[in-house]
Design a protein around this motif. Sequence first.
Motif, short mmCIF file in Angstrom:
data_model
loop_
_atom_site.label_atom_id
_atom_site.label_comp_id
_atom_site.label_asym_id
_atom_site.label_seq_id
_atom_site.Cartn_x
_atom_site.Cartn_y
_atom_site.Cartn_z
N ILE A 17 64.47 9.07 23.93
CA ILE A 17 65.82 9.32 24.42
C ILE A 17 65.77 10.51 25.37
N GLY A 18 66.26 10.34 26.59
CA GLY A 18 66.27 11.46 27.54
C GLY A 18 66.47 10.96 28.95
N ARG A 19 66.50 11.86 29.88
CA ARG A 19 66.63 11.49 31.30
C ARG A 19 65.24 11.30 31.93
N GLY A 20 65.17 10.44 32.94
CA GLY A 20 63.93 10.23 33.68
C GLY A 20 62.97 9.25 33.05
N LEU A 21 63.39 8.57 31.99
CA LEU A 21 62.47 7.66 31.31
C LEU A 21 62.18 6.41 32.13
N LEU A 22 63.08 6.01 32.99
CA LEU A 22 62.83 4.83 33.82
C LEU A 22 61.63 5.08 34.74
N GLU A 23 61.54 6.30 35.27
CA GLU A 23 60.41 6.65 36.14
C GLU A 23 59.10 6.75 35.36
N GLU A 24 59.18 7.01 34.05
CA GLU A 24 57.99 7.10 33.20
C GLU A 24 57.63 5.77 32.54
N ALA A 25 58.49 4.77 32.72
CA ALA A 25 58.34 3.53 31.95
C ALA A 25 56.98 2.88 32.15
N GLY A 26 56.49 2.82 33.39
CA GLY A 26 55.21 2.17 33.65
C GLY A 26 54.08 2.79 32.85
N ILE A 123 55.31 -12.84 21.32
CA ILE A 123 54.58 -11.85 22.12
C ILE A 123 55.36 -10.54 22.10
N ASP A 124 54.72 -9.47 22.52
CA ASP A 124 55.35 -8.15 22.49
C ASP A 124 56.46 -8.02 23.52
N PHE A 125 57.43 -7.15 23.21
CA PHE A 125 58.43 -6.82 24.21
C PHE A 125 58.87 -5.38 24.08
N VAL A 126 59.43 -4.87 25.17
CA VAL A 126 59.92 -3.49 25.26
C VAL A 126 61.38 -3.53 25.64
N GLN A 127 62.16 -2.68 25.03
CA GLN A 127 63.58 -2.57 25.35
C GLN A 127 63.82 -1.36 26.25
N ILE A 128 64.47 -1.58 27.38
CA ILE A 128 64.97 -0.48 28.22
C ILE A 128 66.47 -0.69 28.36
N PRO A 129 67.25 -0.21 27.39
CA PRO A 129 68.68 -0.47 27.37
C PRO A 129 69.42 0.34 28.43
N THR A 130 70.32 -0.33 29.14
CA THR A 130 71.02 0.32 30.24
C THR A 130 72.50 0.53 29.98
N THR A 131 72.98 0.20 28.78
CA THR A 131 74.35 0.50 28.40
C THR A 131 74.34 1.42 27.19
N LEU A 132 75.42 2.15 27.00
CA LEU A 132 75.51 3.03 25.84
C LEU A 132 75.45 2.23 24.55
N LEU A 133 76.13 1.09 24.52
CA LEU A 133 76.12 0.27 23.31
C LEU A 133 74.71 -0.19 22.97
N LEU A 168 69.05 8.29 29.48
CA LEU A 168 70.45 8.71 29.57
C LEU A 168 70.94 8.72 31.01
N GLY A 169 70.04 8.82 31.96
CA GLY A 169 70.43 8.85 33.36
C GLY A 169 71.08 7.57 33.83
N VAL A 170 70.66 6.43 33.26
CA VAL A 170 71.23 5.15 33.71
C VAL A 170 72.69 5.03 33.30
N LEU A 171 73.11 5.81 32.31
CA LEU A 171 74.51 5.74 31.87
C LEU A 171 75.46 6.27 32.93
N ASP A 172 74.94 7.06 33.85
CA ASP A 172 75.80 7.61 34.92
C ASP A 172 76.40 6.52 35.79
N SER A 173 75.75 5.35 35.84
CA SER A 173 76.22 4.27 36.71
C SER A 173 77.18 3.33 35.99
N LEU A 174 77.42 3.58 34.69
CA LEU A 174 78.26 2.66 33.92
C LEU A 174 79.75 2.90 34.18
#
Length: 366
Positions: A17-26, A123-133, A168-174
């Motif tokens: 949980i934090g800001r900038g995780l999308l850029e670290e996702a890879g 198979i494996d999967f990763v969640q990158i949730p883009t809404t607060l819910l 948390l940064g993606v929540l700014d666009s919601l």
Amino acid sequence: MTDVTIALDGRSYDVAIGRGLLEEAGARIAALKPKGVLHVATDATVADLHLQALLASCEAAGLRAVPHILPPGEASKSWSFYEDLSERILAAGVERGSMIVALGGGVIGDLAGFVAATMLRGIDFVQIPTTLLAQVDSSVGGKVAIDTKAGKNLVGAFWQPRLVLADLGVLDSLPLRELRAGWAEIAKYGLIDDPAFFAWCEANGKAALAGDDALRAQAVAHSVRAKARVVAADERESSGVRALLNLGHTFGHALESALGFDGQLLHGEAVAIGCCMAFDLSVRLGLAPLEDAQRVRAHFANVGLPTEPPAGVGDADALLALMQTDKKVADGRIVFVLTRGIGRAFVARDVSPDDVRAMLGDTLKK
């Protein structure tokens, strides 16, 4: 940056949980050692905002990511789009070491997770949730499903992600409405067994929704920790502990189904109304004080959430019939999560349909 571990026997994973995780996702996904193509499921709205950042991060980490863009909205959580996404992934190439990444809200997370659970038998999967819910609820705990004509989430599986990245940064666009819908699930954790947290929600909800980053981070982290404890204790809802997370959901799912999942009522809005109904029924049965039900309704109204069903949901009998299709029905009886007051939720298996019908009738007359 906060990491919360979902502790499961042999299948534990972290929620970052934090800001900038999308850029670290890879880099974080690469550490899980996926093989072959990385399949990114998202919707058109999220793709416009965040897909390129994720793809650039994957490329920098040496991963080949193929996007699969679906229409936004609850209608994509269906048999037809389950087939569509599955066929796209098969056509693009998949093996047992492949991985699916769900970039989106609860709809994408549930759909992509269900495809992952059934693709090549899992198979494996990763969640990158883009809404607060999705960050505080649906991305955590491994429940994946699609909707059917009979009701919401009736076909699915328990399939845990390998990693959850709550940026948390993606929540700014919601839009504010989406943020409010997520708040219903946050407040729910207080209503279940944490009255002090519900009081915190009452004191801080409006500021968190207005953009206070520290309060928003605190709300997400507290909610994920609360869900982590429940999932670790009862992953598959076998003991009844995890069923408490369904507070408000039996009513809420019926309302969504009655409206045909047409977007008129967001899931979190339905949960807010459902929580009010659960407290109203508890008061009617003499279980909870009226003052607590009034407090719940006042808090949801204060943050801008609906507290009464919209027009068009039908009558009490129609809603009761929809509840009979709920996956929590046992021995032909609807299982409700009721309460003895704020922070004192419990599972009730012996509620009379007449009492539910009477409460629904009174509610629909308002």
